[in-house]
Write a protein that holds these residues in place. Structure first.
Motif, PDB file in Angstrom:
ATOM      1  N   LEU A  19       0.839  -1.186   0.000  1.00  0.00           N
ATOM      2  CA  LEU A  19       0.000   0.000   0.000  1.00  0.00           C
ATOM      3  C   LEU A  19       0.879   1.244   0.000  1.00  0.00           C
ATOM      4  CD1 LEU A  19      -2.543  -1.133   2.726  1.00  0.00           C
ATOM      5  CD2 LEU A  19      -2.725  -1.368   0.269  1.00  0.00           C
ATOM      6  N   LEU A  25      -1.776   3.819   4.739  1.00  0.00           N
ATOM      7  CA  LEU A  25      -3.083   3.182   4.791  1.00  0.00           C
ATOM      8  C   LEU A  25      -2.887   1.831   5.472  1.00  0.00           C
ATOM      9  CD1 LEU A  25      -4.341   3.971   1.187  1.00  0.00           C
ATOM     10  CD2 LEU A  25      -4.945   5.138   3.290  1.00  0.00           C
ATOM     11  N   LYS A  28      -7.767  -2.182   5.665  1.00  0.00           N
ATOM     12  CA  LYS A  28      -8.847  -2.045   4.703  1.00  0.00           C
ATOM     13  C   LYS A  28      -9.744  -0.866   5.031  1.00  0.00           C
ATOM     14  CE  LYS A  28     -12.680  -4.624   2.684  1.00  0.00           C
ATOM     15  NZ  LYS A  28     -13.417  -5.905   2.660  1.00  0.00           N
ATOM     16  N   TYR A  31      -8.473   2.372   3.688  1.00  0.00           N
ATOM     17  CA  TYR A  31      -8.704   2.499   2.252  1.00  0.00           C
ATOM     18  C   TYR A  31     -10.165   2.822   1.965  1.00  0.00           C
ATOM     19  CZ  TYR A  31      -8.985   1.220  -2.695  1.00  0.00           C
ATOM     20  OH  TYR A  31      -9.208   1.226  -4.058  1.00  0.00           O
ATOM     21  N   LYS A  39      -9.610   7.238  -4.209  1.00  0.00           N
ATOM     22  CA  LYS A  39      -9.244   5.870  -4.571  1.00  0.00           C
ATOM     23  C   LYS A  39      -8.759   5.776  -6.013  1.00  0.00           C
ATOM     24  CE  LYS A  39     -12.572   3.630  -1.458  1.00  0.00           C
ATOM     25  NZ  LYS A  39     -13.832   2.858  -1.390  1.00  0.00           N
ATOM     26  N   HIS A  44      -3.010   6.903  -4.739  1.00  0.00           N
ATOM     27  CA  HIS A  44      -3.450   5.705  -4.032  1.00  0.00           C
ATOM     28  C   HIS A  44      -3.597   4.520  -4.970  1.00  0.00           C
ATOM     29  CE1 HIS A  44      -4.046   8.018  -0.415  1.00  0.00           C
ATOM     30  NE2 HIS A  44      -4.873   8.850  -1.044  1.00  0.00           N
ATOM     31  N   ALA A  47      -2.964   1.073  -3.467  1.00  0.00           N
ATOM     32  CA  ALA A  47      -3.753   0.646  -2.315  1.00  0.00           C
ATOM     33  C   ALA A  47      -4.868  -0.314  -2.685  1.00  0.00           C
ATOM     34  CB  ALA A  47      -4.352   1.871  -1.619  1.00  0.00           C
ATOM     35  N   GLY A  48      -5.308  -0.284  -3.926  1.00  0.00           N
ATOM     36  CA  GLY A  48      -6.385  -1.172  -4.345  1.00  0.00           C
ATOM     37  C   GLY A  48      -5.899  -2.483  -4.934  1.00  0.00           C
ATOM     38  N   LYS A 385      -9.461  -4.723  -4.613  1.00  0.00           N
ATOM     39  CA  LYS A 385     -10.216  -3.577  -4.121  1.00  0.00           C
ATOM     40  C   LYS A 385     -10.524  -2.563  -5.232  1.00  0.00           C
ATOM     41  CE  LYS A 385      -8.545  -3.602   0.651  1.00  0.00           C
ATOM     42  NZ  LYS A 385      -7.424  -4.555   0.545  1.00  0.00           N
TER      43      LYS A 385
END
Length: 1015
Positions: A19, A25, A28, A31, A39, A44, A47-48, A385
């Motif tokens: 991440l 982050l 979860k 995020y 997002k 970021h 992060a997903g 994500k």
């Protein structure tokens, strides 16, 4: 949890998930607390994503440097070359802005050593490369694939700007289509490999002439002999094109390993969980459509598989190459073979593949299995994500790391594009591995051989060209590589050594005796590219202990007219064990075009001992006339399992001999037990035709018996259609009345109207009971042929008929496209009288076209349909819904066209895994804007018939003689091409406009909640 300082933020390692953000982050929840806009930001982007343990994903480049990357290549200096697709299908996305100067090829480079791109320069920009699907960089050349052309751009002065361009190929269909021409790759033999999907259709040279292959075949998809998507090999100037395999749907890219083995993925008809990975056997047919007729995979046939993936690729047909691996639903894109050692061992020498549908990068470790392979899936990077993660390509950098191009969009497939602001390039490497490009020296043979070891294709290609140019001057260093312990290095050296003037064949002959079967295969493939007689080398390998080597020997006999070829093929065939489909198909490829003489040689050798599993396999696969009596014997043999006999009947489909019908008639005279013989007779009859009925009393007798036994089934209708029977009107009428809303009744209606049943139908409409009349009207409304439309129109406008029945007839008339069209004409011309207005409105009210629904309302005086005001999609996605309530709405509103887990109607794409493919934004857009993204293969067409009638639906199958149209509701109608005067693709989706207008906002939210749960 560990932390490291990096430029611009902190890396947080949480349970293998990498991440990256301006802050940490940590879980979860952190995020999820981000806004949707946050997002989606490059800040970021990581992060997903979830990266496999032991690997680390970093962001190499993002928006502002590039947008919408469609394909990429990495040169020997580690620079990433990217084709963009900002101007993606502007005619189908008219609301999207375009760049008037066209799309770009950009070069991304990390100049300061921090493993991130800091410069982005434009190599070329132009509308001729809008949404190009392929790029390969080679010295001062850049080969760009973008239907209808394959361009070669030249940088003559080394300033990273295109100075000129040439056309290598032209005329390729599928402009602005994902199923068009794809990227070129440089093979270990110094040749180019490339492919196109089933929209490519034809390959032409720079002057617009259709290219012919080495056998004189025109490279078109018209079935002579090639169909659908193809994969090619050519010389570096585009000459000497070979079609290496065909009949794919959308083989997006081809990957070639050091031995010259080819690997591809292929996309299924959307929603059928049939995405596949293929080992590409030379000259193979890969079964997307019927090899003989070109019919689609849904076409009814003997021996049809129960499961859809097997059925989808005609895997039960003799002549269809087996699939290596089925991966389910998806939208596969770039693929490579990873021949580096930086990544974990599980990925060494394996395919690495991007699939934009399930948002994943994964590998398929392969193991040998007889003459073929088995494989399984190993995930590398997943967008768990962030479902906007749409990997469009994967490439190996000079240091052995993997780069991933991310198209980044809420949707995938279809003809739609939802985001033009973003695009990313990621790098995947082990923890602690910074991006350092190895230094190479291509000015010396020692340096060039070292570069030949690179995992990066561009660097290997440049080294290959240098070493090939130096010829014997490079021989000493190449021999050192050939004598090394690494098999793939040895193979690369061997390809170059084999091309040394006057010396190459000696290295090939040495390698043909090598202990390693992969080296023997490489040597044999190298020999086939030399101007030598290949037969002596086939003789050397004909008894090889490795079945995969014998596979190559069999393939090499393809169209080889040597007198010794039949004997060698026989020797290879005698070693088939009856359980290796890969080996069997290699034998089939070797015998193609010469089956009669090859089969006779085998028959003479095997003698009376042919009826074994191996012998039956060869007979099943054979196209020789002499195989027909043996096929019939197998079918009649009571010791052969009855479950296997349909496959032998299917084999008759591939024979054109006039003797075929006599052998089938012989099967009808069998003396087996009654039930088994009835089943055999039915399958035999379905292979015969009307001429056999006219000349054979046996066929006449057994046809009557079969019709009696098959009453009430599709098999009964098959026989009526096959033999054009005009004496079955009563039974057809019974089916019409029993199944007015199913394919069985509709097909019975079509056949009845075609084969003399009109008078009987009219008698029911004139004199039948009210309930019988209504059933007949219903099925006529669903039938949608000129004859059925005419009957309903005449009945409804005849004032002598009861008003209630006339109303039912006029409503039924609006049930189909053709009937709807005619009803609209009748309404607008004032022919429909006022007492029928309400019924006409009912018939038109469910139209997918908004203007027709509005016309229906004018007939009843209702207020015009108003579009409900909805908040923007960005607000809708944040609302909570009930999947349970959404399922009910789906069953009420959507199941008439879509299936989920086998429930519903097969008209539009199946939606069983739609939640893993589309995020909520994409689902809302698909519902609210159905015309924006039509899945390929589900486009609507109108066919104009000779009498002026129009019918509409999805072309489910097309052969040289007929078109099968899939109608809303899941019904099919077949039209002879001789009765079709024109066709036109609809600009709009067949999904109704404003489908949501009958729903409340909450019901729409519930529906999307349910769809997003389908994974």
């Amino acid at each position: 949890m560990g932390y490291k300082k990096i430029k611009g933020g902190i890396i947080c390692v949480c349970l293998g998930l990498m991440l990256v953000a301006s802050g940490c982050l940590q879980n979860k929840q952190d995020y999820e607390r981000l806004s949707d806009q946050e997002k989606r930001s490059a800040e970021h982007a990581l992060a997903g994503l979830e990266t496999r343990d032991g690997l680390k994903t970093t962001l190499f480049a993002s928006e502002d440097m590039l947008v919408n990357p469609t394909n990429m290549d990495i040169d020997g200096e580690g620079r990433v070359w990217v084709t963009e697709g900002y101007n993606y299908r502007p005619s189908l996305n008219p609301e999207n802005p375009t760049k008037t100067d066209g799309d770009r090829i950009v070069i991304l480079e990390d100049t300061d050593g921090d493993s991130k791109a800091d410069t982005s320069k434009v190599f070329y920009q132009g509308n001729d490369i809008n949404a190009a699907l392929g790029i390969m960089v080679l010295d001062n050349r850049v080969i760009v694939s973008r239907s209808p052309h394959v361009f070669v751009f030249y940088d003559d002065d080394g300033d990273d700007k295109a100075d000129r361009k040439e056309v290598m190929f032209s005329g390729i269909q599928g402009e602005q289509h994902d199923h068009a021409v794809h990227a070129f790759v440089f093979g270990p033999d110094g040749k180019f490999y490339f492919n196109f999907g089933n929209e490519g259709q034809v390959l032409k040279d720079a002057d617009g002439n259709i290219v012919t292959d080495e056998f004189g075949n025109p490279i078109t998809d018209e079935g002579n002999p090639y169909r659908q998507g193809m994969v090619f090999r050519s010389d570096r100037d585009g000459s000497n094109v070979e079609v290496l395999a065909h009949n794919f749907r959308n083989n997006y890219e081809v990957a070639v390993d050091s031995y010259g083995t080819l690997w591809q993925s292929d996309n299924d008809d959307d929603g059928n969980k049939g995405v596949r990975i293929n080992y590409v056997m030379e000259y193979g047919n890969y079964g997307y459509t019927d090899e003989k007729t070109g019919a689609g995979w849904r076409t009814r046939r003997t021996g049809m598989a129960e499961d859809i993936p097997t059925r989808h690729w005609y895997q039960n047909d003799p002549g269809s190459i087996p699939n290596l691996l089925q991966t389910g639903a998806g939208s596969p894109t770039g693929i490579l073979v990873y021949e580096g050692d930086l990544l974990p061992e599980v990925f060494h020498n394996e395919m690495i593949h991007a699939d934009a549908g399930p948002n994943v990068i994964r590998s398929y470790p392969v193991e040998k299995d007889g003459a073929g392979y088995t494989a399984h899936i190993e995930d590398m990077l997943k967008g768990n994500k962030d479902q906007w993660f749409r990997p469009s390509d994967v490439t190996v950098a000079p240091d052995g790391s993997i780069f991933v191009a991310d198209w980044y969009d809420p949707g995938v497939g279809g003809h739609q594009m939802g985001d033009q602001q973003r695009g990313r390039i990621f790098r995947i490497a082990p923890e602690g591995s910074e991006y350092k490009v190895p230094e190479v020296d291509l000015s010396t043979t020692t340096g060039a051989v070292e570069a030949l070891k690179s995992p990066n294709m561009n660097l290997r290609a440049r080294a290959w060209l240098k070493l090939h140019e130096w010829g014997t001057d490079a021989e000493e260093q190449l021999v050192k590589l050939w004598e090394s312990d690494d098999t793939r290095y040895r193979a690369r050296a061997l390809w170059l050594l084999s091309k040394l003037p006057n010396k190459g064949i000696s290295y090939v002959e040495q390698a043909l005796s090598d202990n390693n079967p992969d080296i023997r295969i490489t040597a044999f493939r190298a020999a086939r590219q030399l101007e030598v007689d290949i037969i002596p080398y086939v003789e050397q390998l004909v008894d090889d202990s490795a079945s995969e080597v014998r596979r190559e020997a069999a393939i090499a006999l393809h169209h080889n007219e040597s007198q010794r070829a039949a004997g060698l093929w026989t020797d290879l065939a005698m070693q088939h064990d009856g359980s290796d489909r890969w080996y069997l198909e290699a034998l089939g490829i070797g015998a193609a075009g010469q089956w009669d003489r090859f089969f006779v040689a085998w028959s003479d050798a095997v003698g009376s001992e042919w009826n074994t599993p191996a012998g039956r396999d060869i007979i099943w696969r054979s196209r020789a006339e002499a195989a027909l009596p043996k096929l019939a014997s197998i079918i009649k043999d009571p010791l052969v399992n009855s479950n296997e006999k349909p496959k032998y009947f299917r084999a008759f489909h591939f024979h054109d001999s006039p003797e075929k019908s006599e052998h089938l008639i012989g099967i009808l005279q069998g003396q087996g037990d009654l039930q088994n013989q009835q089943e055999l007779n039915l399958m035999a009859l379905k292979q015969l035709d009307r001429s056999a009925l006219q000349r054979s009393s046996v066929v006449q007798r057994e046809l009557e018996n079969a019709l009696t036994a098959a009453k009430g089934t599709q098999e009964f209708l098959d026989l009526v259609e096959k033999f054009e029977l005009e004496n079955q009107s009563q039974e057809l009428l019974t089916l019409m009345q029993s199944y007015p809303d199913s394919s069985l009744g509709i097909r019975a209606s079509q056949l009845s109207l075609e084969y003399g049943g009109r008078e009987l139908i009219m008698s029911v409409l004139d004199e039948g009971a009210e309930q019988d009349k209504m059933k007949v009207m219903t099925v006529l409304g669903n039938t949608s042929t000129p004859r059925s439309i005419e009957l309903l129109e005449q009945y409804s406008l005849n004032e002598q008929n009861q008003l209630a029945m006339r109303r039912h007839a006029i409503t039924a008339l609006g049930s189909s496209w053709g009937g709807e069209q005619r009803l609209v004409e009748l309404v607008k011309s004032g022919i429909v009288p006022e007492p029928l207005h309400a019924a006409a409105a009912e018939g038109l009210s469910d139209s997918w076209r908004g203007d027709v629904r509005q016309l229906a309302k004018t007939l009843t005086g209702e207020a015009q349909e108003q579009q409900a005001d909805l908040p923007p999609v960005t607000e809708l996605v944040s609302k909570e819904g009930s999947p349970e309530q959404g399922k009910q709405i789906f069953e009420q509103s959507c199941q008439i066209c879509h299936q989920v887990n086998g429930q519903g109607t097969q008209f539009g794409p199946a939606l069983s895994e739609i939640g893993s493919k589309l995020p909520k934004e994409g689902l809302y857009d698909a519902i609210l804007n159905p015309n924006g993204g039509i899945s390929f293969g589900y486009e609507g067409y109108t066919l104009t018939l000779e009498d002026g009638t129009e019918v509409a639906g999805i072309i489910q199958s097309e052969t040289g003689s007929e078109v099968v149209l899939l109608m809303p509701g899941g019904y099919t109608s077949t039209y002879s091409k001789s009765e079709i005067s024109g066709r036109e693709q609809l600009e709009r989706s067949l999904m109704p406009e404003n489908l949501h207008s009958g729903m409340s906002q909450q019901e729409l939210v519930d529906l999307v909640e349910y769809l997003s749960s389908l994974e």
